[in-house]
Design a protein around this motif. Structure first.
Motif, mmCIF file in Angstrom:
data_model
loop_
_atom_site.group_PDB
_atom_site.id
_atom_site.type_symbol
_atom_site.label_atom_id
_atom_site.label_comp_id
_atom_site.label_asym_id
_atom_site.label_seq_id
_atom_site.Cartn_x
_atom_site.Cartn_y
_atom_site.Cartn_z
ATOM 1 N N LYS A 141 -38.923 7.497 75.062
ATOM 2 C CA LYS A 141 -38.584 6.198 74.464
ATOM 3 C C LYS A 141 -38.679 6.259 72.942
ATOM 4 C CE LYS A 141 -40.579 4.131 78.347
ATOM 5 N NZ LYS A 141 -41.877 3.751 78.759
ATOM 6 N N LEU A 142 -39.724 6.911 72.448
ATOM 7 C CA LEU A 142 -39.875 7.061 71.001
ATOM 8 C C LEU A 142 -38.720 7.866 70.414
ATOM 9 C CD1 LEU A 142 -43.711 7.732 70.707
ATOM 10 C CD2 LEU A 142 -42.478 5.665 69.973
ATOM 11 N N ASP A 143 -38.307 8.905 71.118
ATOM 12 C CA ASP A 143 -37.190 9.725 70.671
ATOM 13 C C ASP A 143 -35.904 8.907 70.595
ATOM 14 O OD1 ASP A 143 -35.891 12.324 70.026
ATOM 15 O OD2 ASP A 143 -34.908 11.979 71.958
ATOM 16 N N ILE A 144 -35.624 8.120 71.617
ATOM 17 C CA ILE A 144 -34.426 7.269 71.620
ATOM 18 C C ILE A 144 -34.491 6.285 70.455
ATOM 19 C CG2 ILE A 144 -33.188 5.450 72.873
ATOM 20 C CD1 ILE A 144 -34.036 6.964 75.482
ATOM 21 N N ALA A 145 -35.646 5.685 70.242
ATOM 22 C CA ALA A 145 -35.810 4.713 69.160
ATOM 23 C C ALA A 145 -35.576 5.361 67.795
ATOM 24 C CB ALA A 145 -37.195 4.084 69.220
ATOM 25 N N HIS A 146 -36.189 6.509 67.564
ATOM 26 C CA HIS A 146 -36.004 7.203 66.285
ATOM 27 C C HIS A 146 -34.548 7.612 66.081
ATOM 28 C CE1 HIS A 146 -40.029 7.517 64.612
ATOM 29 N NE2 HIS A 146 -40.493 7.818 65.810
ATOM 30 N N ARG A 147 -33.919 8.123 67.129
ATOM 31 C CA ARG A 147 -32.520 8.542 67.024
ATOM 32 C C ARG A 147 -31.596 7.351 66.763
ATOM 33 N NH1 ARG A 147 -31.805 11.592 72.350
ATOM 34 N NH2 ARG A 147 -29.608 11.556 71.760
ATOM 35 N N PHE A 148 -31.863 6.220 67.442
ATOM 36 C CA PHE A 148 -31.045 5.016 67.236
ATOM 37 C C PHE A 148 -31.170 4.546 65.785
ATOM 38 C CE2 PHE A 148 -30.317 0.425 67.252
ATOM 39 C CZ PHE A 148 -29.075 0.362 67.861
ATOM 40 N N HIS A 149 -32.397 4.436 65.286
ATOM 41 C CA HIS A 149 -32.594 3.982 63.910
ATOM 42 C C HIS A 149 -31.956 4.949 62.908
ATOM 43 C CE1 HIS A 149 -34.738 3.823 60.037
ATOM 44 N NE2 HIS A 149 -34.387 2.550 60.146
ATOM 45 N N ALA A 150 -32.183 6.239 63.082
ATOM 46 C CA ALA A 150 -31.628 7.227 62.152
ATOM 47 C C ALA A 150 -30.107 7.161 62.134
ATOM 48 C CB ALA A 150 -32.105 8.629 62.530
ATOM 49 N N ALA A 151 -29.502 7.027 63.303
ATOM 50 C CA ALA A 151 -28.040 6.958 63.378
ATOM 51 C C ALA A 151 -27.519 5.671 62.746
ATOM 52 C CB ALA A 151 -27.587 7.068 64.833
ATOM 53 N N LEU A 152 -28.200 4.566 62.967
ATOM 54 C CA LEU A 152 -27.798 3.292 62.374
ATOM 55 C C LEU A 152 -27.896 3.371 60.848
ATOM 56 C CD1 LEU A 152 -26.928 0.394 63.113
ATOM 57 C CD2 LEU A 152 -29.353 -0.216 63.184
ATOM 58 N N ALA A 153 -28.998 3.882 60.343
ATOM 59 C CA ALA A 153 -29.189 3.993 58.896
ATOM 60 C C ALA A 153 -28.179 4.950 58.262
ATOM 61 C CB ALA A 153 -30.617 4.449 58.599
ATOM 62 N N ALA A 154 -27.804 6.014 58.982
ATOM 63 C CA ALA A 154 -26.860 7.010 58.467
ATOM 64 C C ALA A 154 -25.399 6.650 58.751
ATOM 65 C CB ALA A 154 -27.170 8.375 59.071
ATOM 66 N N ARG A 155 -25.200 5.550 59.475
ATOM 67 C CA ARG A 155 -23.843 5.137 59.879
ATOM 68 C C ARG A 155 -23.174 6.236 60.698
ATOM 69 N NH1 ARG A 155 -26.649 1.637 56.759
ATOM 70 N NH2 ARG A 155 -25.386 0.153 55.632
ATOM 71 N N ASP A 156 -23.951 6.839 61.586
ATOM 72 C CA ASP A 156 -23.470 7.916 62.454
ATOM 73 C C ASP A 156 -23.128 7.311 63.818
ATOM 74 O OD1 ASP A 156 -23.007 10.122 64.039
ATOM 75 O OD2 ASP A 156 -24.755 11.236 63.309
ATOM 76 N N TRP A 157 -21.913 6.817 63.937
ATOM 77 C CA TRP A 157 -21.502 6.058 65.120
ATOM 78 C C TRP A 157 -21.460 6.922 66.373
ATOM 79 C CZ3 TRP A 157 -22.961 2.288 62.697
ATOM 80 C CH2 TRP A 157 -22.526 1.980 61.414
ATOM 81 N N SER A 158 -21.073 8.168 66.247
ATOM 82 C CA SER A 158 -21.042 9.029 67.433
ATOM 83 C C SER A 158 -22.457 9.294 67.950
ATOM 84 C CB SER A 158 -20.305 10.336 67.147
ATOM 85 O OG SER A 158 -20.943 11.061 66.123
ATOM 86 N N ALA A 159 -23.433 9.385 67.056
ATOM 87 C CA ALA A 159 -24.822 9.582 67.496
ATOM 88 C C ALA A 159 -25.347 8.350 68.230
ATOM 89 C CB ALA A 159 -25.714 9.909 66.305
ATOM 90 N N ILE A 160 -24.936 7.171 67.796
ATOM 91 C CA ILE A 160 -25.323 5.953 68.519
ATOM 92 C C ILE A 160 -24.640 5.927 69.881
ATOM 93 C CG2 ILE A 160 -25.170 3.427 68.584
ATOM 94 C CD1 ILE A 160 -25.516 3.442 65.550
ATOM 95 N N HIS A 161 -23.359 6.273 69.895
ATOM 96 C CA HIS A 161 -22.591 6.226 71.149
ATOM 97 C C HIS A 161 -23.243 7.077 72.234
ATOM 98 C CE1 HIS A 161 -19.137 5.982 73.806
ATOM 99 N NE2 HIS A 161 -18.660 5.041 73.009
ATOM 100 N N VAL A 162 -23.781 8.228 71.866
ATOM 101 C CA VAL A 162 -24.440 9.132 72.819
ATOM 102 C C VAL A 162 -25.646 8.449 73.481
ATOM 103 C CG1 VAL A 162 -25.830 11.250 72.939
ATOM 104 C CG2 VAL A 162 -23.669 11.239 71.699
#
Length: 142
Positions: free
Chosen positions: A21-42
């Motif tokens: 859960k922590l990994d998903i949360a960190h990845r979601f935030h990092a992708a949102l902040a970086a505007r990495d839409w494909s990383a969010i989509h995953v």
């Protein structure tokens, strides 16, 4: 009251679930902040939904992973900075506590946000956003 100690297997499984859960949360935030839409989509289930309160261009429910990505793009188009304050986990889900700020001309956004993510099979299935200042958000997202 009979309280049996948790088995070592349950303790390890609980730690793994928490770490996931922590990994998903960190990845979601990092992708949102970086505007990495494909990383969010995953991270999203195909039928994921994202609900925002208020009455403005961001409000309502975005249904489907592509619509959720469109919502994230729209947020980012307003120049939002997504400062991560805390990650919170429950037995099954996780939440991000954020401080969002932005400026559009003379309009300022300065609010605290909780993004609650419901998870299933390692994917985000539902996102609900809680805001500290709905009126301020309505005035900003025009």
């Amino acid at each position: 009251m009979n309280m049996e100690p948790r088995s070592q297997t349950k303790v390890v499984a609980s730690a793994v679930d928490r770490d996931a859960k922590l990994d998903i949360a960190h990845r979601f935030h990092a992708a949102l902040a970086a505007r990495d839409w494909s990383a969010i989509h995953v991270l999203l289930a195909d039928d994921a939904q994202w609900t925002w309160p208020g009455d403005n261009t961001i409000s309502g429910t975005a249904s489907g992973a592509d619509a959720v990505i469109d919502r994230a793009r729209k947020l980012a188009s307003y120049g939002l900075k997504f400062e991560l304050l805390h990650i919170l986990v429950s037995r099954d889900n996780m939440a991000l506590s954020l401080h969002n700020t932005a400026q559009q001309g003379d309009r300022l956004l300065d609010e605290y946000v909780a993004i609650v993510c419901r998870l299933k099979n390692g994917k985000i299935t539902e996102i609900e956003t809680f805001l500290s200042d709905i009126d301020g958000m309505n005035a900003f997202f025009i």
